[in-house]
Design a protein around this motif. Structure first.
Motif, mmCIF file in Angstrom:
data_model
loop_
_atom_site.group_PDB
_atom_site.id
_atom_site.type_symbol
_atom_site.label_atom_id
_atom_site.label_comp_id
_atom_site.label_asym_id
_atom_site.label_seq_id
_atom_site.Cartn_x
_atom_site.Cartn_y
_atom_site.Cartn_z
ATOM 1 N N ARG A 221 0.807 -1.213 0.000
ATOM 2 C CA ARG A 221 0.000 0.000 0.000
ATOM 3 C C ARG A 221 0.843 1.267 0.000
ATOM 4 O O ARG A 221 0.323 2.358 -0.206
ATOM 5 C CB ARG A 221 -0.924 -0.012 1.221
ATOM 6 N N GLU A 222 2.134 1.140 0.231
ATOM 7 C CA GLU A 222 3.035 2.294 0.194
ATOM 8 C C GLU A 222 3.932 2.282 -1.037
ATOM 9 O O GLU A 222 4.907 3.024 -1.111
ATOM 10 C CB GLU A 222 3.882 2.327 1.468
ATOM 11 N N GLY A 223 3.596 1.432 -2.005
ATOM 12 C CA GLY A 223 4.338 1.401 -3.249
ATOM 13 C C GLY A 223 5.675 0.701 -3.180
ATOM 14 O O GLY A 223 6.558 0.960 -4.003
ATOM 15 N N ARG A 224 5.827 -0.220 -2.220
ATOM 16 C CA ARG A 224 7.076 -0.967 -2.074
ATOM 17 C C ARG A 224 6.916 -2.381 -2.622
ATOM 18 O O ARG A 224 5.840 -2.958 -2.562
ATOM 19 C CB ARG A 224 7.498 -1.011 -0.603
ATOM 20 N N LEU A 225 8.020 -2.913 -3.126
ATOM 21 C CA LEU A 225 8.020 -4.254 -3.698
ATOM 22 C C LEU A 225 8.095 -5.304 -2.598
ATOM 23 O O LEU A 225 8.994 -5.282 -1.758
ATOM 24 C CB LEU A 225 9.216 -4.412 -4.644
ATOM 25 N N ILE A 226 7.138 -6.236 -2.625
ATOM 26 C CA ILE A 226 7.153 -7.400 -1.733
ATOM 27 C C ILE A 226 7.479 -8.615 -2.592
ATOM 28 O O ILE A 226 6.829 -8.849 -3.618
ATOM 29 C CB ILE A 226 5.804 -7.603 -1.022
ATOM 30 N N THR A 227 8.481 -9.389 -2.184
ATOM 31 C CA THR A 227 8.991 -10.480 -3.014
ATOM 32 C C THR A 227 9.074 -11.792 -2.243
ATOM 33 O O THR A 227 9.534 -11.820 -1.100
ATOM 34 C CB THR A 227 10.398 -10.129 -3.547
ATOM 35 N N CYS A 228 8.647 -12.860 -2.890
ATOM 36 C CA CYS A 228 8.867 -14.208 -2.378
ATOM 37 C C CYS A 228 10.181 -14.713 -2.962
ATOM 38 O O CYS A 228 10.251 -15.035 -4.152
ATOM 39 C CB CYS A 228 7.726 -15.135 -2.788
ATOM 40 N N GLU A 229 11.217 -14.763 -2.142
ATOM 41 C CA GLU A 229 12.524 -15.240 -2.590
ATOM 42 C C GLU A 229 12.574 -16.752 -2.375
ATOM 43 O O GLU A 229 12.901 -17.237 -1.300
ATOM 44 C CB GLU A 229 13.640 -14.519 -1.835
ATOM 45 N N GLN A 230 12.265 -17.466 -3.436
ATOM 46 C CA GLN A 230 12.104 -18.914 -3.353
ATOM 47 C C GLN A 230 13.396 -19.614 -2.940
ATOM 48 O O GLN A 230 13.394 -20.499 -2.079
ATOM 49 C CB GLN A 230 11.632 -19.414 -4.718
#
Length: 300
Positions: A90-99
């Protein structure tokens, strides 16, 4: 940055109407190929403020970035921890699943990387796969074992948890809790428009389930649709778009398959972007990035 044309190729778009409710669901006559040459692409996430798209090339251990204003493609991050699913909070930041790194991270506005979750009760996560952010700031993600079963998308390892769960990260404490524990290989997930339901794919069981959201937990979990699915997204009408072997499947909220966008390769994931959220970006098992402008928009 490696520069390239806005479109490096295209092929004819083929929308298949299976129900009259799909009438008017179409767009460009051709699908554009924005990038090719990767091994397996996943996790497209669009940033409206910068008008660019970030997506994963899992086996090549990198995140790529496509600039909408110039059409250029470059490496956003390498190594990426064999990144898979991505989303924008919601703040424009990237959320990533680092497999491969077996963690969920957040890329801050200054470029710093914050680890949001890498264990559950002291045991390492398997290999986080896909992620969504709820309006209350909670982060929900799936954790199958795909990244620890071989060298292609991670590295071989034993599952310390011993099962493949769906998790919720509390926005206050940051602590993970298991919200669904009866999956074989949980994968793509998405909230309904009002966030009263959560759709979750089980790739191994070849179906899509739907749960009722009860605060910080889930109830139910009936089978919503059956096929081999991967990533899923909703459009502005609440219809569910699912990446499948023959392209994208579109479902009405009542569970009816109303139409398809047929593609030459198995789709892995999708997202909506562009100024009006009506650019449909699609990743696939062949390592491409597709785009088509459509007559409908993605959910906000």
């Amino acid at each position: 940055m490696t520069e390239g044309k806005l479109t490096i190729g295209r092929f004819r778009a083929e929308f298949q109407t299976l129900d009259e409710r799909f009438t008017g669901y179409d767009g460009d006559t051709h699908v554009e190929v924005l990038h090719s040459g990767s091994r397996k692409t996943e996790g497209p996430a669009y940033f409206p403020a910068g008008r660019y798209l970030v997506w994963s090339d899992i086996p090549n251990d990198r995140l790529l970035r496509w600039d909408e204003t110039t059409g250029t493609v470059g490496v956003f991050r390498c190594p990426s921890g064999n990144a898979n699913g991505n989303t924008v909070d919601r703040e424009g930041r990237l959320i990533t699943c680092e497999q491969g790194a077996r963690r969920v991270t957040r890329t801050e506005h200054n470029g710093d990387i914050t680890v949001l979750a890498d264990d559950y009760r002291g045991k390492r996560l398997n290999s986080p796969n896909d992620v969504v952010v709820k309006s209350d700031g909670s982060i929900w993600f799936t954790d199958p074992r795909y990244g620890i079963t071989g060298y292609y998308e991670g590295a071989p390892a034993e599952s310390e948890i011993g099962a493949d769960h769906v998790y919720r990260l509390d926005p206050g404490t940051g602590e993970p809790t298991v919200v669904a524990d009866d999956f074989v290989r949980p994968n793509g997930l998405a909230f309904s428009l009002d966030e009263s339901q959560l759709y979750v794919v089980d790739t191994r069981k070849r179906h899509l389930r739907v749960f009722d959201v009860a605060g910080d937990s889930l109830k139910g979990g009936r089978v919503f649709a059956e096929a081999w699915f991967d990533g899923i997204r909703l459009d502005c009408y609440g219809r569910i778009w699912a990446a499948a072997l023959d392209g994208l499947h579109c479902y009405d909220p009542d569970g009816t398959l109303i139409g398809k966008l047929l593609l030459p390769e198995a789709a892995s994931n999708l997202t909506f972007g562009g100024i009006r959220r009506n650019n449909l970006f699609i990743t696939n098992s062949a390592g491409d990035l597709y785009s088509i402008r459509v007559t409908f928009a993605g959910a906000k």
